[in-house]
Scaffold this motif. Structure first.
Motif, PDB file in Angstrom:
ATOM      1  N   HIS A  36     -54.812  42.110   8.370  1.00 59.27           N
ATOM      2  CA  HIS A  36     -54.538  40.673   8.296  1.00 59.27           C
ATOM      3  C   HIS A  36     -54.055  40.153   9.643  1.00 59.27           C
ATOM      4  O   HIS A  36     -53.729  38.973   9.783  1.00 59.27           O
ATOM      5  N   ASP A  37     -54.006  41.027  10.634  1.00 61.26           N
ATOM      6  CA  ASP A  37     -53.540  40.664  11.977  1.00 61.26           C
ATOM      7  C   ASP A  37     -54.754  40.357  12.852  1.00 61.26           C
ATOM      8  O   ASP A  37     -55.510  41.253  13.227  1.00 61.26           O
ATOM      9  N   GLN A  38     -54.945  39.070  13.192  1.00 63.08           N
ATOM     10  CA  GLN A  38     -56.148  38.687  13.938  1.00 63.08           C
ATOM     11  C   GLN A  38     -56.198  39.299  15.333  1.00 63.08           C
ATOM     12  O   GLN A  38     -57.270  39.635  15.827  1.00 63.08           O
ATOM     13  N   LYS A  39     -55.047  39.482  15.976  1.00 64.18           N
ATOM     14  CA  LYS A  39     -55.050  40.083  17.317  1.00 64.18           C
ATOM     15  C   LYS A  39     -55.512  41.536  17.244  1.00 64.18           C
ATOM     16  O   LYS A  39     -56.257  42.016  18.098  1.00 64.18           O
ATOM     17  N   GLU A  40     -55.047  42.221  16.222  1.00 60.68           N
ATOM     18  CA  GLU A  40     -55.443  43.613  16.009  1.00 60.68           C
ATOM     19  C   GLU A  40     -56.955  43.699  15.772  1.00 60.68           C
ATOM     20  O   GLU A  40     -57.639  44.561  16.339  1.00 60.68           O
ATOM     21  N   ALA A  41     -57.468  42.801  14.962  1.00 57.90           N
ATOM     22  CA  ALA A  41     -58.912  42.788  14.665  1.00 57.90           C
ATOM     23  C   ALA A  41     -59.723  42.554  15.935  1.00 57.90           C
ATOM     24  O   ALA A  41     -60.713  43.239  16.195  1.00 57.90           O
ATOM     25  N   MET A  42     -59.303  41.591  16.738  1.00 57.47           N
ATOM     26  CA  MET A  42     -60.076  41.268  17.950  1.00 57.47           C
ATOM     27  C   MET A  42     -59.992  42.386  18.986  1.00 57.47           C
ATOM     28  O   MET A  42     -60.940  42.634  19.712  1.00 57.47           O
ATOM     29  N   TYR A  43     -58.854  43.067  19.044  1.00 57.60           N
ATOM     30  CA  TYR A  43     -58.701  44.143  20.018  1.00 57.60           C
ATOM     31  C   TYR A  43     -59.557  45.355  19.654  1.00 57.60           C
ATOM     32  O   TYR A  43     -60.195  45.957  20.512  1.00 57.60           O
ATOM     33  N   LEU A  44     -59.602  45.706  18.372  1.00 58.85           N
ATOM     34  CA  LEU A  44     -60.249  46.943  17.951  1.00 58.85           C
ATOM     35  C   LEU A  44     -61.733  46.813  17.635  1.00 58.85           C
ATOM     36  O   LEU A  44     -62.484  47.772  17.738  1.00 58.85           O
ATOM     37  N   ALA A  45     -62.174  45.627  17.238  1.00 63.49           N
ATOM     38  CA  ALA A  45     -63.504  45.513  16.630  1.00 63.49           C
ATOM     39  C   ALA A  45     -64.632  45.239  17.615  1.00 63.49           C
ATOM     40  O   ALA A  45     -64.464  44.548  18.614  1.00 63.49           O
ATOM     41  N   ASP A  46     -65.803  45.799  17.284  1.00 59.52           N
ATOM     42  CA  ASP A  46     -67.060  45.372  17.913  1.00 59.52           C
ATOM     43  C   ASP A  46     -67.634  44.210  17.103  1.00 59.52           C
ATOM     44  O   ASP A  46     -68.223  43.290  17.645  1.00 59.52           O
ATOM     45  N   THR A  47     -67.459  44.306  15.777  1.00 59.25           N
ATOM     46  CA  THR A  47     -67.922  43.265  14.854  1.00 59.25           C
ATOM     47  C   THR A  47     -66.808  42.978  13.866  1.00 59.25           C
ATOM     48  O   THR A  47     -66.193  43.899  13.331  1.00 59.25           O
ATOM     49  N   ILE A  48     -66.559  41.684  13.637  1.00 66.58           N
ATOM     50  CA  ILE A  48     -65.540  41.262  12.674  1.00 66.58           C
ATOM     51  C   ILE A  48     -66.244  40.550  11.520  1.00 66.58           C
ATOM     52  O   ILE A  48     -67.147  39.742  11.742  1.00 66.58           O
ATOM     53  N   ALA A  49     -65.797  40.844  10.301  1.00 63.75           N
ATOM     54  CA  ALA A  49     -66.245  40.086   9.126  1.00 63.75           C
ATOM     55  C   ALA A  49     -65.021  39.380   8.545  1.00 63.75           C
ATOM     56  O   ALA A  49     -63.996  40.015   8.302  1.00 63.75           O
ATOM     57  N   ILE A  50     -65.124  38.081   8.372  1.00 64.92           N
ATOM     58  CA  ILE A  50     -64.034  37.290   7.812  1.00 64.92           C
ATOM     59  C   ILE A  50     -64.271  37.157   6.313  1.00 64.92           C
ATOM     60  O   ILE A  50     -65.281  36.596   5.887  1.00 64.92           O
ATOM     61  N   MET A  51     -63.314  37.663   5.504  1.00 64.06           N
ATOM     62  CA  MET A  51     -63.447  37.584   4.049  1.00 64.06           C
ATOM     63  C   MET A  51     -62.402  36.648   3.473  1.00 64.06           C
ATOM     64  O   MET A  51     -61.242  36.664   3.886  1.00 64.06           O
ATOM     65  N   LEU A  52     -62.844  35.831   2.511  1.00 59.45           N
ATOM     66  CA  LEU A  52     -61.942  34.930   1.799  1.00 59.45           C
ATOM     67  C   LEU A  52     -62.368  34.884   0.346  1.00 59.45           C
ATOM     68  O   LEU A  52     -63.553  34.689   0.050  1.00 59.45           O
ATOM     69  N   ASN A  53     -61.421  35.095  -0.554  1.00 64.60           N
ATOM     70  CA  ASN A  53     -61.716  35.082  -1.991  1.00 64.60           C
ATOM     71  C   ASN A  53     -62.871  36.023  -2.352  1.00 64.60           C
ATOM     72  O   ASN A  53     -63.720  35.692  -3.183  1.00 64.60           O
ATOM     73  N   GLY A  54     -62.912  37.185  -1.696  1.00 61.24           N
ATOM     74  CA  GLY A  54     -63.922  38.182  -2.023  1.00 61.24           C
ATOM     75  C   GLY A  54     -65.294  37.938  -1.432  1.00 61.24           C
ATOM     76  O   GLY A  54     -66.232  38.678  -1.715  1.00 61.24           O
ATOM     77  N   HIS A  55     -65.433  36.903  -0.592  1.00 63.28           N
ATOM     78  CA  HIS A  55     -66.731  36.594   0.018  1.00 63.28           C
ATOM     79  C   HIS A  55     -66.630  36.677   1.538  1.00 63.28           C
ATOM     80  O   HIS A  55     -65.630  36.265   2.124  1.00 63.28           O
ATOM     81  N   ILE A  56     -67.683  37.200   2.171  1.00 61.23           N
ATOM     82  CA  ILE A  56     -67.743  37.197   3.636  1.00 61.23           C
ATOM     83  C   ILE A  56     -68.204  35.818   4.089  1.00 61.23           C
ATOM     84  O   ILE A  56     -69.304  35.380   3.759  1.00 61.23           O
ATOM     85  N   PHE A  57     -67.334  35.132   4.808  1.00 63.57           N
ATOM     86  CA  PHE A  57     -67.653  33.796   5.310  1.00 63.57           C
ATOM     87  C   PHE A  57     -68.527  33.864   6.554  1.00 63.57           C
ATOM     88  O   PHE A  57     -69.419  33.053   6.752  1.00 63.57           O
ATOM     89  N   GLU A  58     -68.214  34.847   7.408  1.00 57.72           N
ATOM     90  CA  GLU A  58     -68.887  34.889   8.707  1.00 57.72           C
ATOM     91  C   GLU A  58     -68.639  36.240   9.345  1.00 57.72           C
ATOM     92  O   GLU A  58     -67.610  36.865   9.119  1.00 57.72           O
ATOM     93  N   SER A  59     -69.587  36.700  10.149  1.00 56.29           N
ATOM     94  CA  SER A  59     -69.381  37.929  10.904  1.00 56.29           C
ATOM     95  C   SER A  59     -69.986  37.774  12.291  1.00 56.29           C
ATOM     96  O   SER A  59     -70.879  36.951  12.499  1.00 56.29           O
ATOM     97  N   GLY A  60     -69.459  38.555  13.238  1.00 52.36           N
ATOM     98  CA  GLY A  60     -69.950  38.481  14.608  1.00 52.36           C
ATOM     99  C   GLY A  60     -68.990  39.180  15.544  1.00 52.36           C
ATOM    100  O   GLY A  60     -68.025  39.823  15.116  1.00 52.36           O
ATOM    101  N   SER A  61     -69.226  39.059  16.846  1.00 50.00           N
ATOM    102  CA  SER A  61     -68.344  39.680  17.826  1.00 50.00           C
ATOM    103  C   SER A  61     -67.021  38.916  17.868  1.00 50.00           C
ATOM    104  O   SER A  61     -66.973  37.726  17.529  1.00 50.00           O
ATOM    105  N   PRO A  62     -65.939  39.578  18.283  1.00 51.34           N
ATOM    106  CA  PRO A  62     -64.648  38.891  18.362  1.00 51.34           C
ATOM    107  C   PRO A  62     -64.702  37.616  19.211  1.00 51.34           C
ATOM    108  O   PRO A  62     -64.183  36.580  18.802  1.00 51.34           O
ATOM    109  N   GLU A  63     -65.343  37.696  20.381  1.00 44.13           N
ATOM    110  CA  GLU A  63     -65.395  36.523  21.267  1.00 44.13           C
ATOM    111  C   GLU A  63     -66.186  35.380  20.635  1.00 44.13           C
ATOM    112  O   GLU A  63     -65.770  34.218  20.687  1.00 44.13           O
ATOM    113  N   GLN A  64     -67.315  35.708  20.028  1.00 45.04           N
ATOM    114  CA  GLN A  64     -68.147  34.679  19.386  1.00 45.04           C
ATOM    115  C   GLN A  64     -67.376  33.975  18.271  1.00 45.04           C
ATOM    116  O   GLN A  64     -67.378  32.748  18.179  1.00 45.04           O
TER     117      GLN A  64
END
Length: 198
Positions: A36-64
């Motif tokens: 749930h820590d956005q800084k941690e996600a951006m530091y570690l990930a090549d690809t991030i998926a944002i989930m809300l209410n059990g659904h993936i809203f969006e995925s992509g690179s941290p910078e994008q």
């Protein structure tokens, strides 16, 4: 990995975060990391998926996802955000003139909006420029309401009309605030524009 660093102190967290990234890179293992820590996600990930209410809203690179998210939910999750309701007044070659309580905003986006459409114009605190030179298309006189020193940045609360805004400045820049009034700037390309939620 399900929030492996959540109960650690800040120093140990930073050390282990670097260790996890190094191990992942050296071993070449695909890793699903829940946080749930956005800084941690951006530091570690090549690809991030944002989930809300059990659904993936969006995925992509941290910078994008940080700089040009396609939905307001992603923009909110990945860092602080100033949100200003407005109405599109004019469109010229991907540049939108938007009426807001902050004043008229010029914003650039590739997403299509129509004149008269209600939108939310957003920008991140670190995108605020001070001093605002003549080349910045969006310049606004604000009052400094409060500030807090956090080490690398000074978090500043600004007010214009009835609108409160957050800005992050390096300490050396903030020392330049000799009065309670200042003129800030936001580049047209640093605005994020979203349709108003129904």
């Amino acid at each position: 990995l399900d929030e492996p660093l959540s109960n650690l102190d800040v120093h140990l967290r930073d050390q282990l975060r670097q260790e996890i990234k190094s191990l992942q890179k050296n071993l070449g293992i695909t890793t699903l990391y829940v946080t749930h820590d956005q800084k941690e996600a951006m530091y570690l990930a090549d690809t991030i998926a944002i989930m809300l209410n059990g659904h993936i809203f969006e995925s992509g690179s941290p910078e994008q996802l940080y700089r040009k998210p396609s939905c307001l939910e992603t923009a909110r999750f990945l860092g602080q955000l100033n949100e200003i309701p407005g109405v599109v007044r004019e469109v010229k070659n991907n540049t939108y003139i938007i009426e807001t309580s902050l004043g008229d905003i010029q914003a650039e986006t590739k997403q299509p909006f129509n004149p008269g459409e209600k939108i939310v114009a957003c920008f991140r605190p670190e995108f605020v420029r001070y001093p605002a030179n003549e080349r910045v298309r969006n310049r606004f006189e604000c009052t400094v309401v409060s500030h807090e020193f956090t080490g690398g940045f000074v978090n500043v609360v600004l007010k214009r009309n009835d609108l409160f805004l957050r800005a992050d400045f390096p300490p050396s820049v903030f020392r330049g605030f000799e009065t309670k009034k200042c003129i800030i700037g936001i580049d047209a390309e640093d605005f994020l524009i979203f349709r108003e939620s129904k």
